[in-house]
Design a protein around this motif. Structure first.
Motif, short mmCIF file in Angstrom:
data_model
loop_
_atom_site.label_atom_id
_atom_site.label_comp_id
_atom_site.label_asym_id
_atom_site.label_seq_id
_atom_site.Cartn_x
_atom_site.Cartn_y
_atom_site.Cartn_z
N GLY A 17 0.82 -1.20 0.00
CA GLY A 17 0.00 0.00 0.00
C GLY A 17 0.85 1.25 0.00
O GLY A 17 0.50 2.27 0.59
N ALA A 18 1.98 1.16 -0.66
CA ALA A 18 2.96 2.25 -0.64
C ALA A 18 2.44 3.53 -1.26
O ALA A 18 2.93 4.62 -0.94
CB ALA A 18 4.23 1.80 -1.36
N SER A 19 1.46 3.44 -2.14
CA SER A 19 0.99 4.63 -2.84
C SER A 19 -0.13 5.36 -2.12
O SER A 19 -0.53 6.44 -2.53
CB SER A 19 0.51 4.26 -4.25
OG SER A 19 -0.55 3.31 -4.18
N GLY A 23 0.65 4.85 3.54
CA GLY A 23 1.90 4.29 3.03
C GLY A 23 2.97 5.35 2.85
O GLY A 23 4.15 5.11 3.15
N ARG A 24 2.58 6.52 2.40
CA ARG A 24 3.54 7.61 2.21
C ARG A 24 4.14 8.04 3.54
O ARG A 24 5.34 8.35 3.63
CB ARG A 24 2.85 8.79 1.53
CG ARG A 24 2.38 8.50 0.11
CD ARG A 24 1.53 9.64 -0.44
NE ARG A 24 0.98 9.31 -1.75
CZ ARG A 24 0.13 10.10 -2.41
NH1 ARG A 24 -0.25 11.25 -1.87
NH2 ARG A 24 -0.35 9.73 -3.59
N ILE A 25 3.31 8.06 4.58
CA ILE A 25 3.82 8.46 5.90
C ILE A 25 4.68 7.35 6.50
O ILE A 25 5.65 7.63 7.20
CB ILE A 25 2.66 8.85 6.83
CG1 ILE A 25 1.92 10.05 6.25
CG2 ILE A 25 3.17 9.17 8.23
CD1 ILE A 25 0.68 10.45 7.01
N SER A 48 -1.22 0.59 -9.25
CA SER A 48 -0.09 1.43 -8.84
C SER A 48 1.27 0.83 -9.18
O SER A 48 2.28 1.52 -9.13
CB SER A 48 -0.15 1.69 -7.34
OG SER A 48 -1.31 2.42 -6.99
N ALA A 49 1.29 -0.47 -9.50
CA ALA A 49 2.56 -1.11 -9.82
C ALA A 49 3.22 -0.42 -11.02
O ALA A 49 2.56 -0.08 -11.99
CB ALA A 49 2.34 -2.59 -10.13
N THR A 61 10.73 1.84 -7.36
CA THR A 61 9.60 1.46 -8.19
C THR A 61 8.68 0.53 -7.43
O THR A 61 9.14 -0.44 -6.81
CB THR A 61 10.09 0.76 -9.47
OG1 THR A 61 10.94 1.66 -10.20
CG2 THR A 61 8.91 0.37 -10.36
N ILE A 62 7.40 0.81 -7.47
CA ILE A 62 6.41 -0.04 -6.81
C ILE A 62 6.22 -1.32 -7.62
O ILE A 62 5.99 -1.28 -8.83
CB ILE A 62 5.08 0.70 -6.66
CG1 ILE A 62 5.26 1.95 -5.79
CG2 ILE A 62 4.01 -0.22 -6.05
CD1 ILE A 62 4.03 2.81 -5.68
N GLU A 63 6.32 -2.45 -6.94
CA GLU A 63 6.16 -3.75 -7.58
C GLU A 63 4.76 -4.29 -7.37
O GLU A 63 4.02 -3.85 -6.48
CB GLU A 63 7.20 -4.74 -7.01
CG GLU A 63 8.64 -4.29 -7.18
CD GLU A 63 9.62 -5.26 -6.54
OE1 GLU A 63 9.36 -6.48 -6.57
OE2 GLU A 63 10.63 -4.79 -5.98
N LEU A 64 4.40 -5.27 -8.18
CA LEU A 64 3.07 -5.86 -8.12
C LEU A 64 2.91 -6.71 -6.87
O LEU A 64 3.79 -7.52 -6.54
CB LEU A 64 2.81 -6.70 -9.37
CG LEU A 64 1.43 -7.40 -9.44
CD1 LEU A 64 0.32 -6.36 -9.50
CD2 LEU A 64 1.38 -8.34 -10.64
#
Length: 349
Positions: A17-19, A23-25, A48-49, A61-64
């Protein structure tokens, strides 16, 4: 034996849930608190991947999010909808990782500890692969309750929450902004005649419903506060009467809390206990017009308490006002603190 009992440290971390807003915090907290990790992997849905996120001096880079993504991962911090957590958590645990989960899916599972580090840090060692972080409104309340509970016991809590729109995710503040502009006559064409995120128009309004109807006229959000509070303290005798209200605030949940203790406690004693408690900041000067407000607490990790006073209607009653950044201590900060506890309690090879 599962691998999470064998590794001496949690070196390889994944953020699911990085996006999202939380997740940002979490990323900011990982940098700020300097967790001793070797690798960090960012995971999200196919939507978002492939996107990139700044992490300090790096671009990651966000992965799947898929089962193989948890190969060689020791620790997972996750902020996802319940249905996503229900699916992916088993992928991670089967591969030997420990999951610190922000969703509501695992919180009341008897095999899953529900942890607030300032309140029940010992519970972190009782996990079987998954550790749950409580609902944001519960978290700030129990942090404020804990020092009083330890000193004088607590029989009953009556709490009214004033919860920010960010508690509904990124869409919440966006809807508040659109609705406010429309109500003020700007951008009438964008007026949310049919609100999408909330049950009613949130602009200059209060909505006394968060979640669905759940039990005897209480909502799902309110019942979370009942069940989670008892589980965190390990005390089924605590009676909780909650009313949860959505308010037109971007960030920061506020709570009016009335507690009935086992033995009388003065306001001065309560103030001293709270001021000495970890994770609590007391701002309590009514004559000087100083008390916690959401705008002042935005971006802070502590739980702020003020308006501490005796209940005029009960010998054993105490009333106070409590504010916290729901995206930080209510979510991201608490999860990262749990990860810190895991790292400190990890067995040495």
């Amino acid at each position: 034996m599962n691998r999470y009992f064998e590794v001496p440290v949690y070196e390889n971390l994944a953020l699911v849930g990085a996006s999202g807003a939380v997740g940002r915090i979490v990323l900011d907290q990982l940098l700020k608190r300097q967790l001793p990790m070797r690798n960090l992997k960012l995971l999200a849905s196919s939507r978002s991947a492939g996107k990139t996120v700044r992490f300090g001096d790096e671009t990651k880079t966000i992965e799947l999010l898929e089962p193989s993504a948890f190969d060689d991962v020791d620790l997972v911090i996750a902020s996802t909808p319940d249905e996503v957590s229900a699916e992916f958590a088993s992928w991670a645990v089967e591969r030997g990782a420990v999951v610190v989960d922000e969703s509501g899916y695992w919180r009341m599972d008897p095999k899953v500890p529900l942890v607030v580090p300032e309140v029940n840090p010992e519970a972190v060692t009782q996990h079987q692969g998954i550790i749950a972080s409580p609902n944001c409104s519960t978290t700030q309340m129990v942090v404020a309750m804990a020092p009083i509970y330890r000193e004088a016991g607590i029989r009953r809590v009556v709490v009214s929450t004033y919860q920010a729109t960010s508690g509904a995710g990124l869409a919440g503040p966006a809807e508040l902004e659109r609705a406010s502009k429309a109500a003020l006559g700007a951008g009438q064409a964008d007026s949310p005649a049919s609100p999408k995120t909330f049950q009613h128009d949130i602009a200059f309004n209060l909505i006394p419903q968060i979640g669905s109807e759940k039990h005897q006229g209480y909502t799902s959000e309110e019942m979370k506060m009942v069940y989670e509070t008892r589980k965190i303290f390990g005390d089924e005798s605590i009676q909780v009467c909650p009313t949860c209200v959505r308010v037109p605030v971007m960030v920061g949940h506020s709570e009016s809390i009335l507690i009935e203790t086992e033995r009388p406690l003065s306001a001065e004693e309560a103030r001293e206990l709270l001021a000495a408690a970890p994770g609590v900041t007391v701002v309590d000067d009514l004559a000087g017009q100083r008390y916690p407000m959401p705008r002042d607490c935005d971006g802070c990790d502590d739980v702020f308490v003020g308006r501490i006073r005796k209940d005029l209607s009960s010998e054993n009653g105490l009333a106070f006002w409590c504010v916290s950044d729901n995206l930080r201590k209510g979510a991201a900060t608490n999860a990262v603190q749990i990860a810190e506890l895991l790292m400190k309690s990890a067995p040495v090879a």
